[in-house]
Design a protein around this motif. Structure first.
Motif, PDB file in Angstrom:
ATOM      1  N   PHE A  93      -5.845   9.034  -5.195  1.00 31.54           N
ATOM      2  CA  PHE A  93      -6.545   8.452  -4.235  1.00 31.54           C
ATOM      3  C   PHE A  93      -7.804   8.222  -4.637  1.00 31.54           C
ATOM      4  O   PHE A  93      -8.569   9.184  -4.781  1.00 31.54           O
ATOM      5  CB  PHE A  93      -6.401   8.775  -2.803  1.00 31.54           C
ATOM      6  N   LEU A  94      -8.632   6.909  -4.391  1.00 33.06           N
ATOM      7  CA  LEU A  94     -10.015   6.878  -5.020  1.00 33.06           C
ATOM      8  C   LEU A  94     -10.588   6.061  -3.883  1.00 33.06           C
ATOM      9  O   LEU A  94     -10.315   4.907  -3.752  1.00 33.06           O
ATOM     10  CB  LEU A  94     -10.336   6.251  -6.269  1.00 33.06           C
ATOM     11  N   GLY A  95     -11.696   6.640  -3.179  1.00 34.59           N
ATOM     12  CA  GLY A  95     -12.492   5.803  -2.257  1.00 34.59           C
ATOM     13  C   GLY A  95     -13.633   5.744  -2.603  1.00 34.59           C
ATOM     14  O   GLY A  95     -14.419   6.190  -3.627  1.00 34.59           O
ATOM     15  N   ILE A  96     -14.415   4.357  -2.415  1.00 37.06           N
ATOM     16  CA  ILE A  96     -15.286   3.928  -3.002  1.00 37.06           C
ATOM     17  C   ILE A  96     -16.367   3.393  -1.980  1.00 37.06           C
ATOM     18  O   ILE A  96     -16.123   2.673  -1.285  1.00 37.06           O
ATOM     19  CB  ILE A  96     -15.297   2.575  -3.875  1.00 37.06           C
ATOM     20  N   CYS A  97     -17.825   4.109  -2.009  1.00 36.61           N
ATOM     21  CA  CYS A  97     -18.831   3.601  -0.942  1.00 36.61           C
ATOM     22  C   CYS A  97     -18.363   3.953   0.467  1.00 36.61           C
ATOM     23  O   CYS A  97     -18.001   5.086   0.838  1.00 36.61           O
ATOM     24  CB  CYS A  97     -19.129   2.180  -1.282  1.00 36.61           C
ATOM     25  N   LEU A  98     -18.146   2.987   1.256  1.00 29.83           N
ATOM     26  CA  LEU A  98     -17.492   3.017   2.736  1.00 29.83           C
ATOM     27  C   LEU A  98     -16.091   3.789   2.466  1.00 29.83           C
ATOM     28  O   LEU A  98     -15.824   4.299   3.496  1.00 29.83           O
ATOM     29  CB  LEU A  98     -17.665   1.678   3.315  1.00 29.83           C
ATOM     30  N   GLY A  99     -15.570   3.473   1.476  1.00 34.37           N
ATOM     31  CA  GLY A  99     -14.246   4.034   1.499  1.00 34.37           C
ATOM     32  C   GLY A  99     -14.202   5.554   1.443  1.00 34.37           C
ATOM     33  O   GLY A  99     -13.338   6.448   1.470  1.00 34.37           O
ATOM     34  N   LEU A 100     -15.323   6.154   0.904  1.00 35.12           N
ATOM     35  CA  LEU A 100     -15.806   7.567   0.820  1.00 35.12           C
ATOM     36  C   LEU A 100     -15.954   7.706   2.513  1.00 35.12           C
ATOM     37  O   LEU A 100     -15.358   8.824   2.937  1.00 35.12           O
ATOM     38  CB  LEU A 100     -16.888   7.932  -0.122  1.00 35.12           C
ATOM     39  N   GLN A 101     -16.786   7.181   3.133  1.00 35.90           N
ATOM     40  CA  GLN A 101     -17.200   7.733   4.395  1.00 35.90           C
ATOM     41  C   GLN A 101     -16.190   7.382   5.314  1.00 35.90           C
ATOM     42  O   GLN A 101     -15.900   8.347   6.343  1.00 35.90           O
ATOM     43  CB  GLN A 101     -18.446   6.699   4.836  1.00 35.90           C
ATOM     44  N   VAL A 135       0.920  -1.022   0.030  1.00 29.77           N
ATOM     45  CA  VAL A 135       0.145   0.025   0.112  1.00 29.77           C
ATOM     46  C   VAL A 135       0.891   1.381   0.064  1.00 29.77           C
ATOM     47  O   VAL A 135       0.605   2.240  -0.678  1.00 29.77           O
ATOM     48  CB  VAL A 135      -0.802  -0.118   1.312  1.00 29.77           C
ATOM     49  N   ALA A 136       1.981   1.301   0.734  1.00 26.07           N
ATOM     50  CA  ALA A 136       2.878   2.501   1.049  1.00 26.07           C
ATOM     51  C   ALA A 136       3.583   2.595  -0.412  1.00 26.07           C
ATOM     52  O   ALA A 136       3.901   3.824  -0.491  1.00 26.07           O
ATOM     53  CB  ALA A 136       3.850   2.092   2.006  1.00 26.07           C
ATOM     54  N   GLN A 137       3.591   1.812  -1.300  1.00 28.85           N
ATOM     55  CA  GLN A 137       4.439   1.858  -2.508  1.00 28.85           C
ATOM     56  C   GLN A 137       3.303   2.084  -3.872  1.00 28.85           C
ATOM     57  O   GLN A 137       4.021   2.596  -4.886  1.00 28.85           O
ATOM     58  CB  GLN A 137       5.083   0.756  -2.820  1.00 28.85           C
ATOM     59  N   ALA A 138       2.253   2.202  -3.484  1.00 30.66           N
ATOM     60  CA  ALA A 138       1.383   2.462  -4.650  1.00 30.66           C
ATOM     61  C   ALA A 138       1.522   3.963  -5.326  1.00 30.66           C
ATOM     62  O   ALA A 138       1.683   4.688  -4.625  1.00 30.66           O
ATOM     63  CB  ALA A 138      -0.064   2.384  -4.264  1.00 30.66           C
ATOM     64  N   ASP A 139       1.229   3.660  -6.578  1.00 31.54           N
ATOM     65  CA  ASP A 139       1.455   4.944  -7.435  1.00 31.54           C
ATOM     66  C   ASP A 139      -0.166   5.774  -7.341  1.00 31.54           C
ATOM     67  O   ASP A 139      -0.428   6.785  -7.118  1.00 31.54           O
ATOM     68  CB  ASP A 139       1.775   4.573  -8.881  1.00 31.54           C
ATOM     69  N   LYS A 140      -1.001   4.761  -7.251  1.00 26.54           N
ATOM     70  CA  LYS A 140      -2.564   5.122  -7.087  1.00 26.54           C
ATOM     71  C   LYS A 140      -3.263   4.370  -6.219  1.00 26.54           C
ATOM     72  O   LYS A 140      -3.085   2.826  -6.327  1.00 26.54           O
ATOM     73  CB  LYS A 140      -3.231   5.254  -8.437  1.00 26.54           C
ATOM     74  N   LEU A 141      -4.092   4.523  -5.282  1.00 24.56           N
ATOM     75  CA  LEU A 141      -4.571   3.614  -4.052  1.00 24.56           C
ATOM     76  C   LEU A 141      -6.045   4.065  -4.317  1.00 24.56           C
ATOM     77  O   LEU A 141      -6.361   4.978  -4.376  1.00 24.56           O
ATOM     78  CB  LEU A 141      -4.115   4.364  -2.937  1.00 24.56           C
ATOM     79  N   VAL A 142      -6.581   2.608  -4.000  1.00 22.90           N
ATOM     80  CA  VAL A 142      -8.038   2.634  -3.943  1.00 22.90           C
ATOM     81  C   VAL A 142      -8.681   2.046  -2.644  1.00 22.90           C
ATOM     82  O   VAL A 142      -7.965   0.941  -2.357  1.00 22.90           O
ATOM     83  CB  VAL A 142      -8.484   1.674  -5.432  1.00 22.90           C
ATOM     84  N   LEU A 143      -9.295   2.700  -2.078  1.00 19.88           N
ATOM     85  CA  LEU A 143      -9.867   2.172  -0.987  1.00 19.88           C
ATOM     86  C   LEU A 143     -11.692   1.824  -1.071  1.00 19.88           C
ATOM     87  O   LEU A 143     -12.549   2.682  -0.981  1.00 19.88           O
ATOM     88  CB  LEU A 143      -9.652   3.111   0.105  1.00 19.88           C
ATOM     89  N   PRO A 144     -11.667   0.641  -1.386  1.00 20.72           N
ATOM     90  CA  PRO A 144     -13.318   0.327  -1.462  1.00 20.72           C
ATOM     91  C   PRO A 144     -13.810   0.044   0.057  1.00 20.72           C
ATOM     92  O   PRO A 144     -13.201  -0.016   0.807  1.00 20.72           O
ATOM     93  CB  PRO A 144     -13.437  -1.028  -2.321  1.00 20.72           C
ATOM     94  N   GLY A 145     -15.037  -0.511   0.125  1.00 23.83           N
ATOM     95  CA  GLY A 145     -15.644  -0.990   1.510  1.00 23.83           C
ATOM     96  C   GLY A 145     -17.090  -1.218   1.473  1.00 23.83           C
ATOM     97  O   GLY A 145     -17.706  -0.184   1.057  1.00 23.83           O
ATOM     98  N   VAL A 146     -17.450  -2.161   2.144  1.00 24.02           N
ATOM     99  CA  VAL A 146     -18.771  -2.381   2.503  1.00 24.02           C
ATOM    100  C   VAL A 146     -18.872  -2.839   4.054  1.00 24.02           C
ATOM    101  O   VAL A 146     -18.020  -3.430   4.470  1.00 24.02           O
ATOM    102  CB  VAL A 146     -19.659  -3.330   1.508  1.00 24.02           C
ATOM    103  N   GLY A 147     -20.018  -2.646   4.802  1.00 18.07           N
ATOM    104  CA  GLY A 147     -20.194  -2.766   6.090  1.00 18.07           C
ATOM    105  C   GLY A 147     -20.492  -1.983   6.972  1.00 18.07           C
ATOM    106  O   GLY A 147     -20.623  -0.792   6.432  1.00 18.07           O
ATOM    107  N   ALA A 148     -19.946  -1.956   8.142  1.00 18.84           N
ATOM    108  CA  ALA A 148     -20.114  -0.895   9.282  1.00 18.84           C
ATOM    109  C   ALA A 148     -18.987  -0.206   9.395  1.00 18.84           C
ATOM    110  O   ALA A 148     -17.925  -0.677   9.300  1.00 18.84           O
ATOM    111  CB  ALA A 148     -20.512  -1.742  10.527  1.00 18.84           C
ATOM    112  N   PHE A 149     -19.391   0.998   9.394  1.00 19.78           N
ATOM    113  CA  PHE A 149     -18.027   2.040   9.682  1.00 19.78           C
ATOM    114  C   PHE A 149     -17.082   1.692  10.838  1.00 19.78           C
ATOM    115  O   PHE A 149     -15.724   1.502  10.670  1.00 19.78           O
ATOM    116  CB  PHE A 149     -18.513   3.406   9.774  1.00 19.78           C
TER     117      PHE A 149
END
Length: 206
Positions: free
Chosen positions: A75-83, A35-49
């Motif tokens: 950086f891109l957050g998706i669904c819970l990855g936004l929250q 994760v620390a070496q990523a050029d672009k990072l995506v954080l998805p997520g479903v479930g409880a915060f």
């Protein structure tokens, strides 16, 4: 290198396949060093915060994510990855988030209406977005495009200037944010067919 964070909560393979469809390799990893070496990072997520934050902390992902954002890399957050980007959530009590974007996460009330009809929570299915600011991931898209949502909670930023798109579900809510290198959507691009693939391609092209 596009890296998708695997902290045990998220539909990671569908996100990875979405990037592959538009010509980008994306690596799913549960290794904070990768994760620390990523050029672009995506954080998805479903479930409880709360559970997701616990998993991020236990997995050692919080510091690499914060460093990635601070470095200016996309950086891109998706669904819970936004929250999770926000200061706190009221889901099952009050729980601290990553606090990258000041604001809170609140629940749709159980009595929201549209033209006299009670709307079900969660908000699930296709809905149109109103693009307020042309975030890099919205290049080539316009207001009125339909995307796929599944959520009971939505974000309320302290600074409304970070709102990139809104949608309506008994009320107007934030559907996407953009601040500098940080982009995130409440909806699921990987489930949003043509529009979602365009968003993933735009992110990959950054």
């Amino acid at each position: 290198m596009i890296v998708i964070v695997d902290y045990g909560m998220g539909n990671l393979r569908s996100v990875q396949k979405g990037f592959e469809k538009v010509g980008f390799d994306a690596r799913v990893t549960d290794d904070p060093a990768v994760v620390a070496q990523a050029d672009k990072l995506v954080l998805p997520g479903v479930g409880a915060f709360r559970d997701c934050m616990d998993q991020l902390q236990r997995g050692g992902f919080v510091e690499p994510i914060l460093r990635h954002v601070e470095s200016g890399r996309p950086f891109l957050g998706i669904c819970l990855g936004l929250q999770l980007l926000f200061t706190e959530s009221e889901e099952f009590g009050h729980h601290k988030g990553l606090d990258i974007i000041p604001g809170r996460v609140v629940r749709f009330p159980g009595d929201i209406h549209n033209q006299g009809q009670v709307l079900k929570v969660p908000h699930m299915g296709w809905n149109q977005i109103d693009i307020r600011r042309t975030s890099p991931i919205f290049t080539g898209l316009k207001s009125g495009e339909s995307v796929y949502f599944v959520h009971s909670y939505y974000v309320v930023p302290e600074d409304e200037s970070v709102v990139a798109a809104t949608a309506d579900y008994g009320r107007t809510f934030c559907a996407a944010i953009w601040r500098d290198n940080v982009m995130a959507t409440q909806f699921h691009p990987e489930k949003s067919q043509r529009v979602g693939l365009k968003i993933l391609k735009n992110f990959g092209d950054l």
